[in-house]
Design a protein around this motif. Structure first.
Motif, mmCIF file in Angstrom:
data_model
loop_
_atom_site.group_PDB
_atom_site.id
_atom_site.type_symbol
_atom_site.label_atom_id
_atom_site.label_comp_id
_atom_site.label_asym_id
_atom_site.label_seq_id
_atom_site.Cartn_x
_atom_site.Cartn_y
_atom_site.Cartn_z
ATOM 1 N N VAL A 135 -11.150 -50.955 -31.564
ATOM 2 C CA VAL A 135 -12.485 -51.520 -31.872
ATOM 3 C C VAL A 135 -13.464 -50.535 -32.275
ATOM 4 N N ALA A 136 -13.362 -49.199 -31.711
ATOM 5 C CA ALA A 136 -14.175 -48.100 -31.998
ATOM 6 C C ALA A 136 -14.387 -48.095 -33.640
ATOM 7 N N ILE A 137 -13.310 -48.074 -34.091
ATOM 8 C CA ILE A 137 -13.010 -47.644 -35.532
ATOM 9 C C ILE A 137 -13.883 -48.498 -36.312
ATOM 10 N N PHE A 138 -14.039 -49.835 -36.109
ATOM 11 C CA PHE A 138 -14.753 -50.806 -36.649
ATOM 12 C C PHE A 138 -16.238 -50.705 -36.253
ATOM 13 N N ALA A 139 -16.465 -50.020 -35.300
ATOM 14 C CA ALA A 139 -17.770 -49.916 -34.780
ATOM 15 C C ALA A 139 -18.372 -48.582 -35.258
ATOM 16 N N GLY A 140 -17.906 -48.076 -36.401
ATOM 17 C CA GLY A 140 -18.453 -47.040 -36.715
ATOM 18 C C GLY A 140 -18.570 -45.719 -36.222
ATOM 19 N N VAL A 141 -17.646 -45.639 -35.186
ATOM 20 C CA VAL A 141 -17.255 -44.150 -34.589
ATOM 21 C C VAL A 141 -16.598 -43.270 -35.666
ATOM 22 N N PRO A 142 -16.699 -42.235 -35.940
ATOM 23 C CA PRO A 142 -16.014 -41.277 -36.849
ATOM 24 C C PRO A 142 -14.578 -41.489 -36.662
ATOM 25 N N SER A 143 -13.820 -41.765 -37.577
ATOM 26 C CA SER A 143 -12.468 -42.009 -37.423
ATOM 27 C C SER A 143 -11.615 -40.772 -37.191
ATOM 28 N N THR A 144 -12.129 -39.645 -37.487
ATOM 29 C CA THR A 144 -11.628 -38.203 -37.400
ATOM 30 C C THR A 144 -11.401 -37.971 -35.747
ATOM 31 N N ALA A 145 -12.555 -38.347 -34.964
ATOM 32 C CA ALA A 145 -12.556 -38.254 -33.506
ATOM 33 C C ALA A 145 -11.586 -39.042 -32.945
ATOM 34 N N LEU A 146 -11.628 -40.292 -33.424
ATOM 35 C CA LEU A 146 -10.770 -41.294 -32.839
ATOM 36 C C LEU A 146 -9.194 -40.997 -33.209
ATOM 37 N N ASP A 147 -9.136 -40.431 -34.552
ATOM 38 C CA ASP A 147 -7.506 -40.055 -34.635
ATOM 39 C C ASP A 147 -6.953 -38.950 -33.872
ATOM 40 N N ARG A 148 -7.929 -37.834 -33.578
ATOM 41 C CA ARG A 148 -7.295 -36.531 -32.777
ATOM 42 C C ARG A 148 -7.090 -37.253 -31.312
ATOM 43 N N MET A 149 -8.156 -38.128 -30.858
ATOM 44 C CA MET A 149 -7.607 -38.608 -29.443
ATOM 45 C C MET A 149 -6.250 -39.538 -29.460
ATOM 46 N N ALA A 150 -6.283 -40.208 -30.468
ATOM 47 C CA ALA A 150 -4.926 -41.013 -30.426
ATOM 48 C C ALA A 150 -3.693 -40.407 -30.590
ATOM 49 N N LEU A 151 -3.671 -38.932 -30.963
ATOM 50 C CA LEU A 151 -2.665 -38.181 -30.933
ATOM 51 C C LEU A 151 -2.052 -38.245 -29.511
ATOM 52 N N TYR A 152 -2.870 -38.161 -28.510
ATOM 53 C CA TYR A 152 -2.187 -37.950 -27.227
ATOM 54 C C TYR A 152 -1.825 -39.497 -26.688
ATOM 55 N N LEU A 153 -2.095 -40.214 -27.243
ATOM 56 C CA LEU A 153 -1.738 -41.717 -27.005
ATOM 57 C C LEU A 153 -0.221 -42.096 -27.432
ATOM 58 N N LEU A 154 0.136 -41.191 -28.353
ATOM 59 C CA LEU A 154 1.540 -41.458 -29.321
ATOM 60 C C LEU A 154 2.492 -41.834 -27.951
ATOM 61 N N PRO A 155 2.744 -41.057 -27.039
ATOM 62 C CA PRO A 155 3.683 -41.429 -26.000
ATOM 63 C C PRO A 155 3.877 -42.900 -25.534
ATOM 64 N N LEU A 156 2.720 -43.674 -25.709
ATOM 65 C CA LEU A 156 2.615 -44.959 -25.486
ATOM 66 C C LEU A 156 3.626 -45.747 -26.218
ATOM 67 N N GLN A 157 3.889 -45.407 -27.631
ATOM 68 C CA GLN A 157 4.564 -46.102 -28.396
ATOM 69 C C GLN A 157 6.367 -45.885 -27.887
ATOM 70 N N LEU A 158 6.498 -44.394 -27.483
ATOM 71 C CA LEU A 158 7.884 -44.257 -26.979
ATOM 72 C C LEU A 158 8.262 -45.027 -25.691
ATOM 73 N N PHE A 159 7.060 -44.879 -24.784
ATOM 74 C CA PHE A 159 7.302 -45.606 -23.657
ATOM 75 C C PHE A 159 7.941 -47.191 -23.379
ATOM 76 N N VAL A 160 6.739 -47.955 -24.544
ATOM 77 C CA VAL A 160 6.907 -49.231 -24.592
ATOM 78 C C VAL A 160 8.092 -49.770 -25.181
ATOM 79 N N PHE A 161 8.601 -49.164 -26.205
ATOM 80 C CA PHE A 161 9.508 -49.492 -27.208
ATOM 81 C C PHE A 161 10.730 -49.193 -26.558
ATOM 82 N N SER A 162 10.876 -48.043 -25.873
ATOM 83 C CA SER A 162 12.135 -47.883 -24.808
ATOM 84 C C SER A 162 12.363 -48.796 -23.952
#
Length: 358
Positions: A280-307
Motif C-alpha cells: 500500500v505504501a508504495i502507491f502512497a508515495g513512500v520512496p520505493s528504495t526504502a520500501l524495497d530494502r525493508m522488503a528484503l528481510y521479509l523474503l523468508p515469508l515466501q519460503l515459509f508460506v510456499f513450503s
C-alpha cells in the motif's frame, strides 16, 4: 543463463521427488538435520555465490570496499558502518587474499543461514527452489552484505519459532554487523512473544533501543538521505514487494491450517501484515528504495508460506503434488522474467567464474 536454469531445475526436481511429509513436532517445529545432501547444498551455494566474477549490480562497490579496507588500521576497519563486512575484507587482504575469498566467506555464511531456514520447514527442497530466483541470485549474489545479514536473520527466525528469544537477538545482532538495517527485525520479533510477555517485551525493547544506538544512530541521517530523501526509485520494487504480499495474503487467509508454533504464527502474521502495508505504501508515495530494502528481510515469508502450502491446500498426495508443481511453475516464470526483462539483470549475465580459478 544456463547455470541459473540448471541449478533451479535441479532444486525443482529434488522438490518434486522429495518425500511428501517431514516429521513435525507437537509444537509445530521441524527438526533441523544436516544430511549429506544438504551439506552438498551449502557447498554448492557457497561456490556459486563466492566464485562469481563481475556478477551482480553492486560488484564494483564491493571492489572499492575491499581496496579501501587495505588502507585502514584494525580499529578503523571495525569502526566503519557494517563493521563485520569491513573487518572481513581487512582480514582477507592482510592475509594476502583477494576479493574472491571475501565472497566465498560471505557466500558460506549466507548459504548456512539459508539452509538452516529451509531445513526448518516441512518441504525444504521446495523452499530452496523458491529461494533460488531471488533470495540466492539477487540478494546473495548482488547484495553481499545484506545477503550475509539475511542469512543470520533466517537462522534467528528458526530460533524464534522455538521461542528462544535470546538466540534470536544474538543472531540478528551478528547479522547487523554485516548490514545494520537487519536490526529492524528485532521489532518484528517482539510480536512473537508468547510466554512471560511482561518479561520478554521489555528485554526485546531494550535490545532494540541498544541495537539502534550501536548500529543505526550514527548513520540515521545518511540512511534517511539515501533511502528516503533522495529523489530516485528502486527499479522493480513493486514486483518484489508484490512477491512478498502474495504469500502474506495466503497466510492470512489460511493461517489456521498452518501447523506451526504459536510464536511462529504470531511472527508470520505480523510479517504478512507488514508485506501488505509495504504494498500500500508504495502507491502512497513512500520512496520505493526504502520500501524495497525493508522488503528484503521479509523474503523468508515466501519460503515459509510456499513450503507449507502443499499441506495447506492439498488433502491428498496428488493434490499436494499439484500445488508443488504450481509453485515451481510460478518461480520458473519469476526466473524467466527476471533474467530476460529485469532492468539490471545484465549484470548477472553471463555468469562468470573468477579468472584465476577458471
Amino acid at each position: 543463463m544456463l547455470p541459473y536454469w540448471a541449478i533451479f531445475i535441479l532444486a525443482s526436481l529434488a522438490a518434486i521427488g522429495a518425500k511428501p511429509l517431514r516429521r513435525i513436532r507437537r509444537d509445530g517445529t521441524v527438526p533441523v538435520r544436516f544430511k549429506p545432501s544438504w551439506l552438498f547444498v551449502i557447498f554448492a551455494i557457497t561456490l556459486f555465490v563466492g566464485l562469481r566474477y563481475q556478477v551482480g549490480g553492486d560488484w564494483y562497490a564491493y571492489v572499492r570496499i575491499f581496496d579501501q579496507s587495505q588502507f585502514l588500521s584494525p580499529e578503523e576497519a571495525i569502526s566503519r558502518g557494517d563493521a563485520g563486512y569491513w573487518a572481513l575484507n581487512y582480514l582477507v587482504g592482510q592475509s594476502g587474499g583477494s576479493l574472491v575469498w571475501v565472497n566465498l566467506a560471505a557466500g558460506l555464511l549466507f548459504a548456512v543461514g539459508t539452509t538452516i531456514f529451509c531445513l526448518s520447514l516441512p518441504r525444504p527442497w521446495l523452499a530452496l527452489a523458491a529461494a533460488f530466483p531471488y533470495v540466492i541470485i539477487v540478494v546473495g549474489m548482488g547484495y553481499a552484505r545484506q545477503g550475509v545479514a539475511l542469512g543470520f536473520v533466517m537462522t534467528g527466525l528458526v530460533a524464534l519459532s522455538r521461542e528462544r528469544f535470546i538466540r534470536f537477538l544474538v543472531w540478528v545482532a551478528i547479522g547487523a554487523l554485516f548490514h545494520k538495517t537487519a536490526i529492524v527485525m528485532i521489532a518484528l520479533g517482539a510480536a512473537s512473544v508468547n510466554k512471560n510477555r511482561f518479561l520478554w517485551i521489555p528485554i526485546i525493547g531494550l535490545a532494540g533501543v541498544g541495537g539502534y544506538m550501536v548500529f543505526l544512530a550514527d548513520y540515521a541521517d545518511q540512511m534517511i538521505a539515501g533511502y528516503i530523501g533522495a529523489d530516485y526509485t528502486s527499479s522493480g520494487a513493486l514486483i518484489r514487494i508484490s512477491m512478498n504480499m502474495i504469500p502474506g495474503f495466503l497466510f492470512l487467509i489460511y493461517r489456521k491450517r498452518f501447523v506451526v508454533s504459536e510464536a511462529a504464527s504470531k511472527f508470520w502474521t505480523v510479517a504478512a501484515l507488514l508485506s501488505s502495508a509495504l504494498f500500500v505504501a508504495i502507491f502512497a508515495g513512500v520512496p520505493s528504495t526504502a520500501l524495497d530494502r525493508m522488503a528484503l528481510y521479509l523474503l523468508p515469508l515466501q519460503l515459509f508460506v510456499f513450503s507449507h502450502l502443499p499441506y495447506v491446500l492439498g488433502r491428498t498426495g496428488r493434490q499436494q503434488t499439484s500445488v508443488t508443481l504450481g509453485i515451481l511453475a510460478y518461480y520458473a516464470i519469476v526466473l524467466f522474467v527476471w533474467l530476460n526483462f529485469a532492468a539490471h539483470s545484465q549484470w548477472w549475465i553471463p555468469y562468470r567464474i573468477w579468472p584465476e580459478i577458471a
